[in-house]
Motif scaffolding. Sequence first.
Motif, mmCIF file in Angstrom:
data_model
loop_
_atom_site.group_PDB
_atom_site.id
_atom_site.type_symbol
_atom_site.label_atom_id
_atom_site.label_comp_id
_atom_site.label_asym_id
_atom_site.label_seq_id
_atom_site.Cartn_x
_atom_site.Cartn_y
_atom_site.Cartn_z
ATOM 1 N N TYR A 86 6.568 16.815 6.003
ATOM 2 C CA TYR A 86 7.667 15.849 6.153
ATOM 3 C C TYR A 86 8.548 15.974 4.913
ATOM 4 N N SER A 87 9.842 15.792 5.108
ATOM 5 C CA SER A 87 10.741 15.838 3.957
ATOM 6 C C SER A 87 11.623 14.596 3.909
ATOM 7 N N PHE A 88 11.462 13.801 2.858
ATOM 8 C CA PHE A 88 12.412 12.700 2.672
ATOM 9 C C PHE A 88 13.520 13.180 1.740
ATOM 10 N N VAL A 89 14.458 12.310 1.409
ATOM 11 C CA VAL A 89 15.602 12.755 0.612
ATOM 12 C C VAL A 89 15.891 11.747 -0.497
ATOM 13 N N THR A 90 16.053 12.281 -1.705
ATOM 14 C CA THR A 90 16.446 11.444 -2.842
ATOM 15 C C THR A 90 17.885 11.786 -3.212
ATOM 16 N N ILE A 91 18.636 10.776 -3.593
ATOM 17 C CA ILE A 91 20.027 11.017 -3.987
ATOM 18 C C ILE A 91 20.370 10.156 -5.194
ATOM 19 N N GLU A 92 21.224 10.697 -6.068
ATOM 20 C CA GLU A 92 21.781 9.860 -7.131
ATOM 21 C C GLU A 92 23.243 10.231 -7.326
ATOM 22 N N ALA A 93 24.020 9.261 -7.784
ATOM 23 C CA ALA A 93 25.446 9.508 -7.999
ATOM 24 C C ALA A 93 25.969 8.496 -8.990
ATOM 25 N N GLU A 113 0.840 -1.198 0.000
ATOM 26 C CA GLU A 113 0.000 0.000 0.000
ATOM 27 C C GLU A 113 0.879 1.253 0.000
ATOM 28 N N GLN A 114 1.942 1.195 0.812
ATOM 29 C CA GLN A 114 2.867 2.334 0.920
ATOM 30 C C GLN A 114 3.461 2.683 -0.449
ATOM 31 N N GLY A 115 3.864 1.623 -1.189
ATOM 32 C CA GLY A 115 4.443 1.836 -2.514
ATOM 33 C C GLY A 115 3.531 2.701 -3.370
ATOM 34 N N SER A 116 2.235 2.353 -3.415
ATOM 35 C CA SER A 116 1.373 3.118 -4.321
ATOM 36 C C SER A 116 1.006 4.479 -3.741
ATOM 37 N N ILE A 117 0.864 4.596 -2.412
ATOM 38 C CA ILE A 117 0.512 5.909 -1.834
ATOM 39 C C ILE A 117 1.630 6.927 -2.070
ATOM 40 N N LEU A 118 2.884 6.478 -1.944
ATOM 41 C CA LEU A 118 3.998 7.424 -2.037
ATOM 42 C C LEU A 118 4.612 7.515 -3.431
ATOM 43 N N SER A 119 4.101 6.725 -4.382
ATOM 44 C CA SER A 119 4.816 6.617 -5.664
ATOM 45 C C SER A 119 4.967 7.949 -6.403
ATOM 46 N N LYS A 178 30.589 9.649 -7.462
ATOM 47 C CA LYS A 178 30.843 10.949 -8.095
ATOM 48 C C LYS A 178 29.537 11.604 -8.545
ATOM 49 N N ASN A 179 29.625 12.890 -8.886
ATOM 50 C CA ASN A 179 28.471 13.674 -9.371
ATOM 51 C C ASN A 179 27.249 13.493 -8.461
ATOM 52 N N ILE A 180 27.451 13.686 -7.193
ATOM 53 C CA ILE A 180 26.378 13.426 -6.216
ATOM 54 C C ILE A 180 25.320 14.535 -6.279
ATOM 55 N N GLN A 181 24.069 14.110 -6.436
ATOM 56 C CA GLN A 181 22.969 15.093 -6.426
ATOM 57 C C GLN A 181 21.987 14.719 -5.319
ATOM 58 N N VAL A 182 21.921 15.565 -4.307
ATOM 59 C CA VAL A 182 21.017 15.311 -3.177
ATOM 60 C C VAL A 182 19.783 16.201 -3.343
ATOM 61 N N SER A 183 18.599 15.594 -3.295
ATOM 62 C CA SER A 183 17.374 16.390 -3.425
ATOM 63 C C SER A 183 16.432 16.124 -2.264
ATOM 64 N N PRO A 184 16.404 17.033 -1.285
ATOM 65 C CA PRO A 184 15.378 16.897 -0.239
ATOM 66 C C PRO A 184 14.009 17.043 -0.894
ATOM 67 N N TYR A 185 13.021 16.309 -0.409
ATOM 68 C CA TYR A 185 11.698 16.332 -1.043
ATOM 69 C C TYR A 185 10.639 16.670 0.000
ATOM 70 N N PRO A 186 10.373 17.969 0.163
ATOM 71 C CA PRO A 186 9.383 18.360 1.179
ATOM 72 C C PRO A 186 7.955 18.095 0.723
ATOM 73 N N PHE A 240 5.522 10.812 -5.276
ATOM 74 C CA PHE A 240 6.630 11.593 -4.707
ATOM 75 C C PHE A 240 7.950 10.853 -4.891
ATOM 76 N N VAL A 241 7.948 9.566 -4.562
ATOM 77 C CA VAL A 241 9.185 8.770 -4.581
ATOM 78 C C VAL A 241 9.776 8.701 -5.987
ATOM 79 N N PHE A 242 8.928 8.507 -7.003
ATOM 80 C CA PHE A 242 9.441 8.330 -8.364
ATOM 81 C C PHE A 242 9.622 9.639 -9.127
#
Length: 272
Positions: A262-269, A20-26, A194-202, A28-30
């Motif tokens: 609430y703010s979660f955080v997404t990151i890619e590198a 259920e969580q997967g679909s409720i947050l999708s 390398k090339n770290i991109q941090v994105s807080p997601y409020p 924002f998460v994706f």
Amino acid sequence: MAKIKYIHGYTEEEQNRLIEQGSILSDFVFDRLDFSATQRLLEVGSGVGAQTALLLQKYPQLYITGIEIEALQIQKAETFLSSLPYAKERYQFIKGNARDKNLNISKNYEAALFIWVLEHIAEPMAVLNNIQNFVIQGGKIFAVEVFHSSLHLYPHCPTIMEFWQKGIEYQASIRGDANIGQRIGNLFYDAGLKNIQVSPYPMQFGKYDRKRREKMLKYWHGLMKSAVPNMIKAGYIKKELWLEAEKEILHLQQNDNSVFYYSFVTIEAIVP
Ligand SMILES: C[S@@+](CC[C@H](N)C(=O)[O-])C[C@H]1O[C@@H](n2cnc3c(N)ncnc32)[C@H](O)[C@@H]1O
């Protein structure tokens, strides 16, 4: 090896909550993840396949290998995914510890993804270092992680906040980190990525977006509830505290002026 302690546990109720969580947050998460040019994705801590299913649906070219430490999760994931026609022959789940250097998988993944996983791992750096070895040079590592101290509710809810803080402390006591999102960029940096991109997601919802506020408060209720049995067992809270917190959640749901934040955080590198 000692069995890992996992704050939410592996009950059937919890497994259904993850789906259920997967679909409720999708939404924002994706929102900040893009796998449109990826063919082979390694999903670390794939749980019951909740994100796997959504990713396979969104990206028809993807093949996903899920690594999961708990056999019960894999069983559920297999049952869940086999019910989805679009997922046929596009995934495999491997039982294993993400720290294990000898995982029985190839070393040619174009990307690896962690969603709500590093927060539960005692040595996230060891896992990041290990998982890099299974991703090609120039490939990407993504993570979506929690930052629990960012939770703010209006009007102030003292009992929920007391409960929430106890949850953060309990998770630390079992060697997790409910605030890992705040330092995730440093972890990726120290792991040599390398090339770290941090994105807080409020996320902020009030009366201007009642539907999403209602959905989020209901979801948060379930999220908190899922940790209650283990927190009581470990002596972190008494049942009475949780019952009071539940009353505050109900008041928030009934108060048209309430605001959820609430703010979660997404990151890619990139893997060097
Ligand atoms: C909160 S669940 C998230 C599952 C999935 N990513 C999702 O978003 O639905 C975290 C999962 O990570 C798994 N896990 C924890 N430590 C692990 C490790 N060292 N190696 C592999 N899986 C692990 C847990 O068993 C659990 O299923």
